[in-house]
Design an enzyme around this catalytic site. Structure first.
Site, PDB file in Angstrom:
ATOM      1  N   PRO A 290      -0.078   1.084 -23.452  1.00 23.02           N
ATOM      2  CA  PRO A 290      -1.467   1.389 -23.094  1.00 23.02           C
ATOM      3  C   PRO A 290      -2.225   0.144 -22.667  1.00 23.02           C
ATOM      4  O   PRO A 290      -2.004  -0.950 -23.187  1.00 23.02           O
ATOM      5  CB  PRO A 290      -2.043   1.943 -24.409  1.00 23.02           C
ATOM      6  CG  PRO A 290      -1.239   1.256 -25.475  1.00 23.02           C
ATOM      7  CD  PRO A 290       0.154   1.155 -24.899  1.00 23.02           C
ATOM      8  N   CYS A 360     -23.596  -8.179   0.007  1.00 25.59           N
ATOM      9  CA  CYS A 360     -24.001  -7.826   1.364  1.00 25.59           C
ATOM     10  C   CYS A 360     -23.000  -6.837   1.969  1.00 25.59           C
ATOM     11  O   CYS A 360     -22.272  -7.144   2.908  1.00 25.59           O
ATOM     12  CB  CYS A 360     -24.097  -9.095   2.212  1.00 25.59           C
ATOM     13  SG  CYS A 360     -24.962  -8.839   3.765  1.00 25.59           S
ATOM     14  N   GLU A 361     -22.952  -5.662   1.382  1.00 24.52           N
ATOM     15  CA  GLU A 361     -22.074  -4.566   1.816  1.00 24.52           C
ATOM     16  C   GLU A 361     -22.792  -3.246   1.557  1.00 24.52           C
ATOM     17  O   GLU A 361     -23.314  -3.027   0.451  1.00 24.52           O
ATOM     18  CB  GLU A 361     -20.763  -4.557   1.029  1.00 24.52           C
ATOM     19  CG  GLU A 361     -19.832  -5.707   1.309  1.00 24.52           C
ATOM     20  CD  GLU A 361     -19.138  -5.603   2.651  1.00 24.52           C
ATOM     21  OE1 GLU A 361     -19.078  -4.484   3.205  1.00 24.52           O
ATOM     22  OE2 GLU A 361     -18.679  -6.640   3.147  1.00 24.52           O
TER      23      GLU A 361
END
Length: 430
Positions: A290, A360-361
């Site tokens: 896990p 900046c997207e």
């Protein structure tokens, strides 16, 4: 937002293991990754306590790609977990954390000679062979080092687990492992088993991540054991170890329906015991690994609200001081999260916001269309369930420094990873 164990409310403010969010911001700043150490320890104990058998040894590995740092590996080591590593960096981190490297398993589909050589040098316990190219390198390095290396072969069961396309790993066209339906695999196994410097123990299988259907794990275990029996009969060898992987689903939003972990693990052991008996296998050890299910819900990311903006089209934004650089999972998978204004935790949630980051997207989003109280500049926004694949997948996009990581426990907090400075950002530049 769901409040996990360890989260409480004090005077309309969220606290994690007794530490308020305002105290965390005052001491460490934002954005900030926060882990509830008690929750991490309890998850380790749940796996260790419930994945047990009287018929064979069991081992729980921490899949460290979910979140790798010295302190979380020290904690996993103290708890008695082995460790799953997939790169030179993860091997080195486990080694420097003081791990018993005999309890380390090295995975991956394109291990380099440098990685394999280092793994053998530090005494890494088991290497999982993914392909014949790797097999030849491992065999050559074992001979050069005059050491005997324990190996497993990764096999592909073809089980189509219901999860995101990018995190399915057992389809017939997966980049990982050999298909159990490819007859050439028997020649490879025979060849590996015949090498004096390799100790072939058995198989590794992993069907994917964020899986909620118990039956997928049970069916995969059955296929692995059926194949193991066929190998034993055709090649006259004994399969001693099976590593059945991980991928146990966790909660992100109320759309997710994870099973109760302790109950599942006990059922899982019974299925493995029954099927191993049905196929006449005399297994010495069964392993699971896990990662997300150990760390995800223990971690949250704390942000400070900057701008609040309503567009001409009517969408209302909350801008925070982090974004896709510290959590790229929305951009990668359209992953869904919950959020809350942690300093207004009991206030009426009367406004639908989209939480956006500062990168900046246009795709730099964290949470879409979530109901929150009226937000103001300076509010504290928390996104829970960011304890897996957030820090480990974070970047310096837009030249943003990586965030600090803090562990909280019983009213105290401590820094376990320093946040990067501006000088850190240019340290490797020439």
């Amino acid at each position: 937002m769901k409040l996990f164990n360890g989260m409480t409310v004090e005077n309309n403010e969220l606290a994690i293991s007794g530490v308020t969010v305002s105290e965390l911001r005052r001491k460490y700043g934002t954005p900030l990754y926060v882990y509830d150490e008690n929750m991490l320890e309890n998850q380790c104990d749940t796996f260790i306590s419930n994945f047990k058998s009287e018929k064979f040894k069991t081992e729980v590995l921490y899949a460290s790609k979910a979140f790798s740092c010295l302190e979380v590996l020290r904690m996993a080591n103290r708890a008695g977990l082995g460790v799953d590593v997939v790169s030179l960096g993860e091997i080195h981190t486990a080694y420097k954390a003081g791990y018993d490297m005999s309890k380390a398993y090295f995975h991956g589909n394109n291990k380099t000679r440098e990685e394999l050589k280092y793994a053998i040098e530090v005494g890494l316990g088991t290497i999982v062979i993914d392909n014949d190219y790797e097999y030849e390198m491992i065999n050559d390095l074992a001979k050069e080092s005059k050491k005997t290396v324990d190996v497993l072969l990764r096999i592909n069961t073809g089980i189509d687990a219901h999860t995101h396309e990018y995190i399915k790993t057992a389809k017939d066209d997966s980049k990982f492992g050999y298909s159990v339906y490819d007859e050439t695999i028997f020649d490879l196994i025979a060849d590996i088993n015949g090498q004096s410097n390799l100790n072939f123990l058995g198989f590794h299988s992993h069907i994917g991540s964020q899986i909620f259907e118990k039956s997928s794990f049970y069916e995969a275990a059955k296929v692995v054991m059926e194949f193991s029996r066929r190998v034993e009969e055709e090649l006259r060898l004994t399969i001693k170890v099976l590593n059945l992987g991980g991928g146990f689903g966790v909660y992100y939003t109320d759309e997710d329906k994870p099973f109760e972990l302790g109950e599942f693990l006990q059922e899982y052991i019974k299925v493995i015991e029954t099927e191993s008996e049905n196929f006449g296998l005399e297994l010495e050890k069964v392993v699971i690994e896990p990662g997300r299910s150990l760390t995800c819900n223990a971690g949250s990311t704390l942000y400070t609200v900057g701008g609040v903006k309503k567009t001409f089209a009517g969408r209302e934004y909350i801008f925070v001081d982090g974004g896709m650089a510290d959590n790229p999972r929305y951009a990668l998978y359209k992953a869904k999260y919950e959020a809350a204004l942690a300093n207004k935790i009991n206030a009426d949630e009367n406004t639908v916001y989209t939480v956006a980051g500062k990168c900046c997207e246009s795709g730099d989003m964290l949470v879409m269309d979530t109901k929150l109280p009226k937000a103001e500049q300076g509010d504290l926004l928390i996104v829970p369930s960011t304890g897996a694949y957030n820090y480990s997948m974070s970047s310096n996009y837009n030249r943003l420094p990586k965030l600090p990581v803090v562990f909280v426990k019983d009213g105290t907090s401590r820094l376990v990873i320093k946040g990067e400075t501006l000088e850190d950002l240019i340290r490797q530049d020439i």
